[in-house]
Design an enzyme around this catalytic site. Structure first.
Site, PDB file in Angstrom:
ATOM      1  N   CYS A 139       0.833  -1.217   0.000  1.00 37.78           N
ATOM      2  CA  CYS A 139       0.000   0.000   0.000  1.00 37.78           C
ATOM      3  C   CYS A 139       0.866   1.265   0.000  1.00 37.78           C
ATOM      4  CB  CYS A 139      -0.933  -0.001   1.205  1.00 37.78           C
ATOM      5  SG  CYS A 139      -0.137  -0.490   2.754  1.00 37.78           S
ATOM      6  N   HIS A 219      -2.585   5.702   6.328  1.00 39.12           N
ATOM      7  CA  HIS A 219      -1.206   6.166   6.488  1.00 39.12           C
ATOM      8  C   HIS A 219      -1.143   7.631   6.049  1.00 39.12           C
ATOM      9  CE1 HIS A 219      -0.091   1.907   6.338  1.00 39.12           C
ATOM     10  NE2 HIS A 219      -0.413   1.806   5.067  1.00 39.12           N
TER      11      HIS A 219
END
Ligand code: NAD
Length: 336
Positions: A139, A219
């Site tokens: 990711c 994130h």
């Protein structure tokens, strides 16, 4: 119609399976599960066929979940397998994919060597055409690569320095932490993300640092890019604005925290509150001569899903990058 199997029906696998069901040129044969947990029950309720290891058939049947066959049966019935098993387990399955001569898409938790190529749709789709084994990078690496390859369109990217604030766990993960600390990941430089970016852009000068934060939502990346030539801020904003799978968020909307971005996804009634786009804060884009800095948020659970769909098309040579990205985006409701 390409027949697709999904081996490993967890955070990534369930999203990839749902994405396959929405593709006009793909058919989902079924998914492989090892335990008859809530995810297996829901897959069954959705009408998805479930394949299990030979030794688990009894356990599933006792739980009231019908079994369509073994994992080998699933592999044999498909043209290509998307392997979304936990880190390192995909490599253990590779001999089975090889035995039945099936193409496979692996995930970022596998070592790069598991595949013929590591993949990012905006960076190297054409190089992946016809490759039997493709690894969709993690990711964080997917977000870094999307951003770098997009800014590279303004003028050549020569150097990247990035700091990654990484979510500690996905929302369903009850046993992971930390809950009260920031933990360097690791307390040495570079973090593994730089090497992962180099698995796609071989000679890029990139150094990354990472820290784990006690959050489950997204994130956040803080990135500093040195370009070959001087650029104007408007040109950087323009490529970001026009790139697929990157969204510029205006400060006027007051959505800067990851919790607010997830709230936007909820208000939009996005499936599972997913945000597969890289969310760039437009006011964070700072340009001085040949230096560009920016901040963006990354939804770890969904960002790799469109990449997996494109990787299937690249592996099976179904169509060009442009067409694949467009069809994937339209079918998944990705903003652009
Ligand atoms: P997960 O634990 O949520 O799902 C893995 C699934 O595989 C589970 O359903 C598990 O029951 C099943 N499984 C376990 N052993 C198996 C076996 N031997 N055979 C078949 N199925 C088995 O994991 P995940 O988060 O979906 O991660 C899968 C891969 O995707 C990893 O490589 C990971 O690094 C990568 N990835 C994860 C994220 C994320 O944020 N979760 C993001 C990008 C990439």
């Amino acid at each position: 119609m390409i027949s697709v199997a999904v081996n490993g029906y967890g955070t990534i696998g369930k999203r990839v399976a749902d994405a396959i069901l929405k593709q006009p040129d793909m058919r989902l044969i079924g998914v492989a599960k090892t335990s008859p947990n809530y995810e297996a029950f829901i897959a069954h309720r959705k009408g998805i066929k479930i394949y299990v290891p030979q030794q688990s058939i009894k356990k599933f049947e006792e739980s009231g979940i019908p079994v369509a066959g073994t994992i080998e049966d699933l592999v044999k019935a498909s043209d290509i397998v998307v392997d979304t098993t936990p880190n390192g387990v995909g490599a253990q399955y590779k001999p089975i994919y090889q035995q039945f001569q099936r193409n496979a898409i692996f995930q970022g938790g596998e070592k790069a060597e598991v595949a013929d190529i590591s993949f990012s749709a905006l960076c190297n789709y054409d190089e992946a055409l016809g490759k039997k084994y493709i690894r969709v990078v993690s990711c964080n690496t997917t977000a870094l690569l999307r951003t770098i390859c997009t800014i590279n369109k303004v003028t050549k990217v020569e150097k990247v320095r990035a700091t990654i604030v990484r979510r500690a766990a996905d929302q369903k993960e009850v046993k992971k932490g930390p809950i009260n600390s920031l933990v360097p990941d690791p307390a040495t430089v570079p973090s593994h993300h730089a090497k992962d970016v180099n698995s796609v852009i071989k000679n890029l000068d990139i150094v990354t640092m990472a820290v784990i934060a006690p959050t489950t939502l997204m994130h956040m990346h803080f990135i500093n890019i040195t370009l070959k030539d001087k650029v104007e801020k408007k040109d950087v904003l323009s490529v970001l604005e026009n790139s697929p799978r990157i969204v510029l968020i205006s400060s006027k909307y007051d959505a800067e925290a990851t919790a607010e971005l997830v709230e936007v996804a909820r208000d939009l009634k996005r499936e599972r509150n997913d945000i597969p786009e890289v969310m760039v804060f437009d006011d964070s884009v700072y340009v001085k001569d040949n230096e560009v800095m920016l901040m963006y948020a990354v939804h770890q659970e969904s960002i790799v899903v469109p990449e997996n769909v494109d990787a299937i098309r690249a592996s099976t040579r179904l169509m060009s990058a442009e067409d694949s990205i467009r069809i994937t985006n339209e079918s998944l409701g990705i903003l652009k």
